[in-house]
Design an enzyme around this catalytic site. Structure first.
Site, PDB file in Angstrom:
ATOM      1  N   PRO A  14       0.786  -1.235   0.000  1.00  0.00           N
ATOM      2  CA  PRO A  14       0.000   0.000   0.000  1.00  0.00           C
ATOM      3  C   PRO A  14       0.826   1.298   0.000  1.00  0.00           C
ATOM      4  CG  PRO A  14      -0.178  -1.163   2.106  1.00  0.00           C
ATOM      5  CD  PRO A  14       0.493  -2.091   1.146  1.00  0.00           C
ATOM      6  N   ASN A  15       0.317   2.232  -0.743  1.00  0.00           N
ATOM      7  CA  ASN A  15       0.859   3.606  -0.846  1.00  0.00           C
ATOM      8  C   ASN A  15       2.144   3.707  -1.660  1.00  0.00           C
ATOM      9  OD1 ASN A  15      -1.215   4.820   0.728  1.00  0.00           O
ATOM     10  ND2 ASN A  15      -0.262   3.928   2.532  1.00  0.00           N
ATOM     11  N   ARG A  22       5.483  10.974  -2.368  1.00  0.00           N
ATOM     12  CA  ARG A  22       5.220  10.670  -0.963  1.00  0.00           C
ATOM     13  C   ARG A  22       6.493  10.865  -0.128  1.00  0.00           C
ATOM     14  NH1 ARG A  22       4.827   4.485   1.284  1.00  0.00           N
ATOM     15  NH2 ARG A  22       4.110   5.034   3.361  1.00  0.00           N
ATOM     16  N   TYR A  27      11.446   8.510   1.385  1.00  0.00           N
ATOM     17  CA  TYR A  27      11.375   7.459   0.360  1.00  0.00           C
ATOM     18  C   TYR A  27      12.101   7.811  -0.937  1.00  0.00           C
ATOM     19  CZ  TYR A  27       7.961   5.522   3.571  1.00  0.00           C
ATOM     20  OH  TYR A  27       7.362   5.018   4.697  1.00  0.00           O
ATOM     21  N   ASN A  76       7.671  -5.879  -0.914  1.00  0.00           N
ATOM     22  CA  ASN A  76       7.689  -4.761   0.024  1.00  0.00           C
ATOM     23  C   ASN A  76       6.260  -4.657   0.558  1.00  0.00           C
ATOM     24  OD1 ASN A  76       7.716  -2.427   1.476  1.00  0.00           O
ATOM     25  ND2 ASN A  76       8.788  -1.200  -0.074  1.00  0.00           N
ATOM     26  N   ALA A  79       3.118  -0.826   4.816  1.00  0.00           N
ATOM     27  CA  ALA A  79       2.570  -0.758   6.182  1.00  0.00           C
ATOM     28  C   ALA A  79       2.095  -2.124   6.693  1.00  0.00           C
ATOM     29  CB  ALA A  79       1.431   0.241   6.225  1.00  0.00           C
ATOM     30  N   HIS A  82       3.971  -4.407   9.335  1.00  0.00           N
ATOM     31  CA  HIS A  82       3.892  -4.261  10.783  1.00  0.00           C
ATOM     32  C   HIS A  82       2.557  -4.738  11.358  1.00  0.00           C
ATOM     33  CE1 HIS A  82       7.230  -1.775   9.569  1.00  0.00           C
ATOM     34  NE2 HIS A  82       6.409  -0.965   8.909  1.00  0.00           N
ATOM     35  N   ASP A  89       1.022 -15.254   6.902  1.00  0.00           N
ATOM     36  CA  ASP A  89       0.547 -16.639   6.746  1.00  0.00           C
ATOM     37  C   ASP A  89       0.544 -17.051   5.280  1.00  0.00           C
ATOM     38  OD1 ASP A  89       0.239 -16.862   9.454  1.00  0.00           O
ATOM     39  OD2 ASP A  89      -1.954 -16.771   9.452  1.00  0.00           O
ATOM     40  N   GLU A 100      12.120  -9.892   1.727  1.00  0.00           N
ATOM     41  CA  GLU A 100      11.354  -8.698   2.135  1.00  0.00           C
ATOM     42  C   GLU A 100      12.223  -7.478   1.869  1.00  0.00           C
ATOM     43  OE1 GLU A 100      10.430  -8.912   6.333  1.00  0.00           O
ATOM     44  OE2 GLU A 100      10.137  -6.737   6.475  1.00  0.00           O
ATOM     45  N   HIS A 102      12.547  -3.066   1.921  1.00  0.00           N
ATOM     46  CA  HIS A 102      12.035  -1.755   2.318  1.00  0.00           C
ATOM     47  C   HIS A 102      12.945  -0.685   1.737  1.00  0.00           C
ATOM     48  CE1 HIS A 102       9.194  -3.544   5.031  1.00  0.00           C
ATOM     49  NE2 HIS A 102      10.159  -4.344   5.443  1.00  0.00           N
ATOM     50  N   SER A 104      13.062   2.498   2.971  1.00  0.00           N
ATOM     51  CA  SER A 104      13.657   3.169   4.131  1.00  0.00           C
ATOM     52  C   SER A 104      14.198   2.114   5.096  1.00  0.00           C
ATOM     53  CB  SER A 104      12.597   4.030   4.837  1.00  0.00           C
ATOM     54  OG  SER A 104      11.570   3.198   5.372  1.00  0.00           O
ATOM     55  N   ARG A 109      13.511   4.220  12.342  1.00  0.00           N
ATOM     56  CA  ARG A 109      12.330   5.080  12.314  1.00  0.00           C
ATOM     57  C   ARG A 109      11.498   4.892  13.597  1.00  0.00           C
ATOM     58  NH1 ARG A 109       9.446   4.570   6.723  1.00  0.00           N
ATOM     59  NH2 ARG A 109       8.381   6.398   7.599  1.00  0.00           N
ATOM     60  N   ARG A 113       7.549   0.681  13.585  1.00  0.00           N
ATOM     61  CA  ARG A 113       8.066   0.148  12.307  1.00  0.00           C
ATOM     62  C   ARG A 113       9.196  -0.860  12.525  1.00  0.00           C
ATOM     63  NH1 ARG A 113       5.686   3.427   8.301  1.00  0.00           N
ATOM     64  NH2 ARG A 113       5.373   5.503   9.134  1.00  0.00           N
TER      65      ARG A 113
HETATM   66  C1  DQA Z   1       8.226   0.800   3.785  1.00  0.00           C
HETATM   67  C2  DQA Z   1       8.354   1.040   5.286  1.00  0.00           C
HETATM   68  C3  DQA Z   1       7.009   0.884   5.974  1.00  0.00           C
HETATM   69  O1  DQA Z   1       7.130   1.105   7.370  1.00  0.00           O
HETATM   70  C4  DQA Z   1       6.016   1.884   5.417  1.00  0.00           C
HETATM   71  O2  DQA Z   1       4.740   1.690   5.992  1.00  0.00           O
HETATM   72  C5  DQA Z   1       5.942   1.881   3.931  1.00  0.00           C
HETATM   73  C6  DQA Z   1       7.160   1.681   3.149  1.00  0.00           C
HETATM   74  C7  DQA Z   1       9.544   1.089   3.032  1.00  0.00           C
HETATM   75  O3  DQA Z   1       9.659   0.622   1.896  1.00  0.00           O
HETATM   76  O4  DQA Z   1      10.420   1.777   3.556  1.00  0.00           O
HETATM   77  O5  DQA Z   1       4.898   2.133   3.348  1.00  0.00           O
HETATM   78  O6  DQA Z   1       7.908  -0.564   3.564  1.00  0.00           O
END
Ligand code: DQA
Length: 150
Positions: A14-15, A22, A27, A76, A79, A82, A89, A100, A102, A104, A109, A113
């Site tokens: 998401p996002n 953003r 990021y 990735n 959010a 967390h 699962d 996995e 990320h 950031s 942070r 997170r």
């Molecule tokens: C993220 C880190 C997450 O905590 C955050 O909610 C994101 C992006 C990252 O790529 O740094 O949306 O996964």
């Protein structure tokens, strides 16, 4: 058409469609399209299939993970990292090798997170290297597939 060696599934949670606009101080200034183009270039060089999806929906992410139509997952979870026992699962159930990523450094942070529900069901985690987090994950996937394939 020549058969592709492997199929990599990349999931952006998401996002992440907002990358570039953003919180660029966190990021970076690159867009999701820029990441995807770099990944596609690498896949073409390696004669490897790649499917890339971005979804804001937990259920769509779970459906993609459990589809099983891939050899290696790069995710990735954003959010959902967390919060989502369901995505954790799904990765466990799919039983495919996974990394996995990320953008950031989640350990640098806010406290909430620093906890990932995903990290212990994947091979490894790459966090904090911006666009390189994905590109290094792709390179690692290529190497790991060599040793896991007969
Ligand atoms: C993220 C880190 C997450 O905590 C955050 O909610 C994101 C992006 C990252 O790529 O740094 O949306 O996964």
């Amino acid at each position: 058409m020549t058969k592709k060696k492997n199929e990599i599934l990349v999931i952006h949670g998401p996002n992440l469609h907002l990358l570039g606009k953003r919180e660029p101080h966190i990021y970076g200034g690159f867009s999701l399209t820029a990441i995807n183009n770099e990944l596609k270039k690498k896949a073409a060089k390696n004669k490897t299939g790649i499917e890339i999806i971005q979804s804001n929906s937990e259920s769509e992410i779970i459906d993609a993970i459990t589809s099983g139509n891939y050899d290696f997952l790069i995710i990735n979870p954003a959010a959902y990292t967390h919060t989502s026992v369901a995505i954790r699962d799904a990765i466990s159930a799919a039983a495919k090798p996974a990394i996995e990523v990320h953008i950031s450094n989640i350990y640098k942070r806010e406290e909430f997170r620093k906890k990932s529900l995903i990290s212990d069901v994947v091979i490894g985690v790459i966090s904090g290297l911006g666009i390189q987090s994905y590109l290094l994950a792709f390179d690692a996937a290529m190497e790991l597939l060599k040793t896991t394939k007969t």
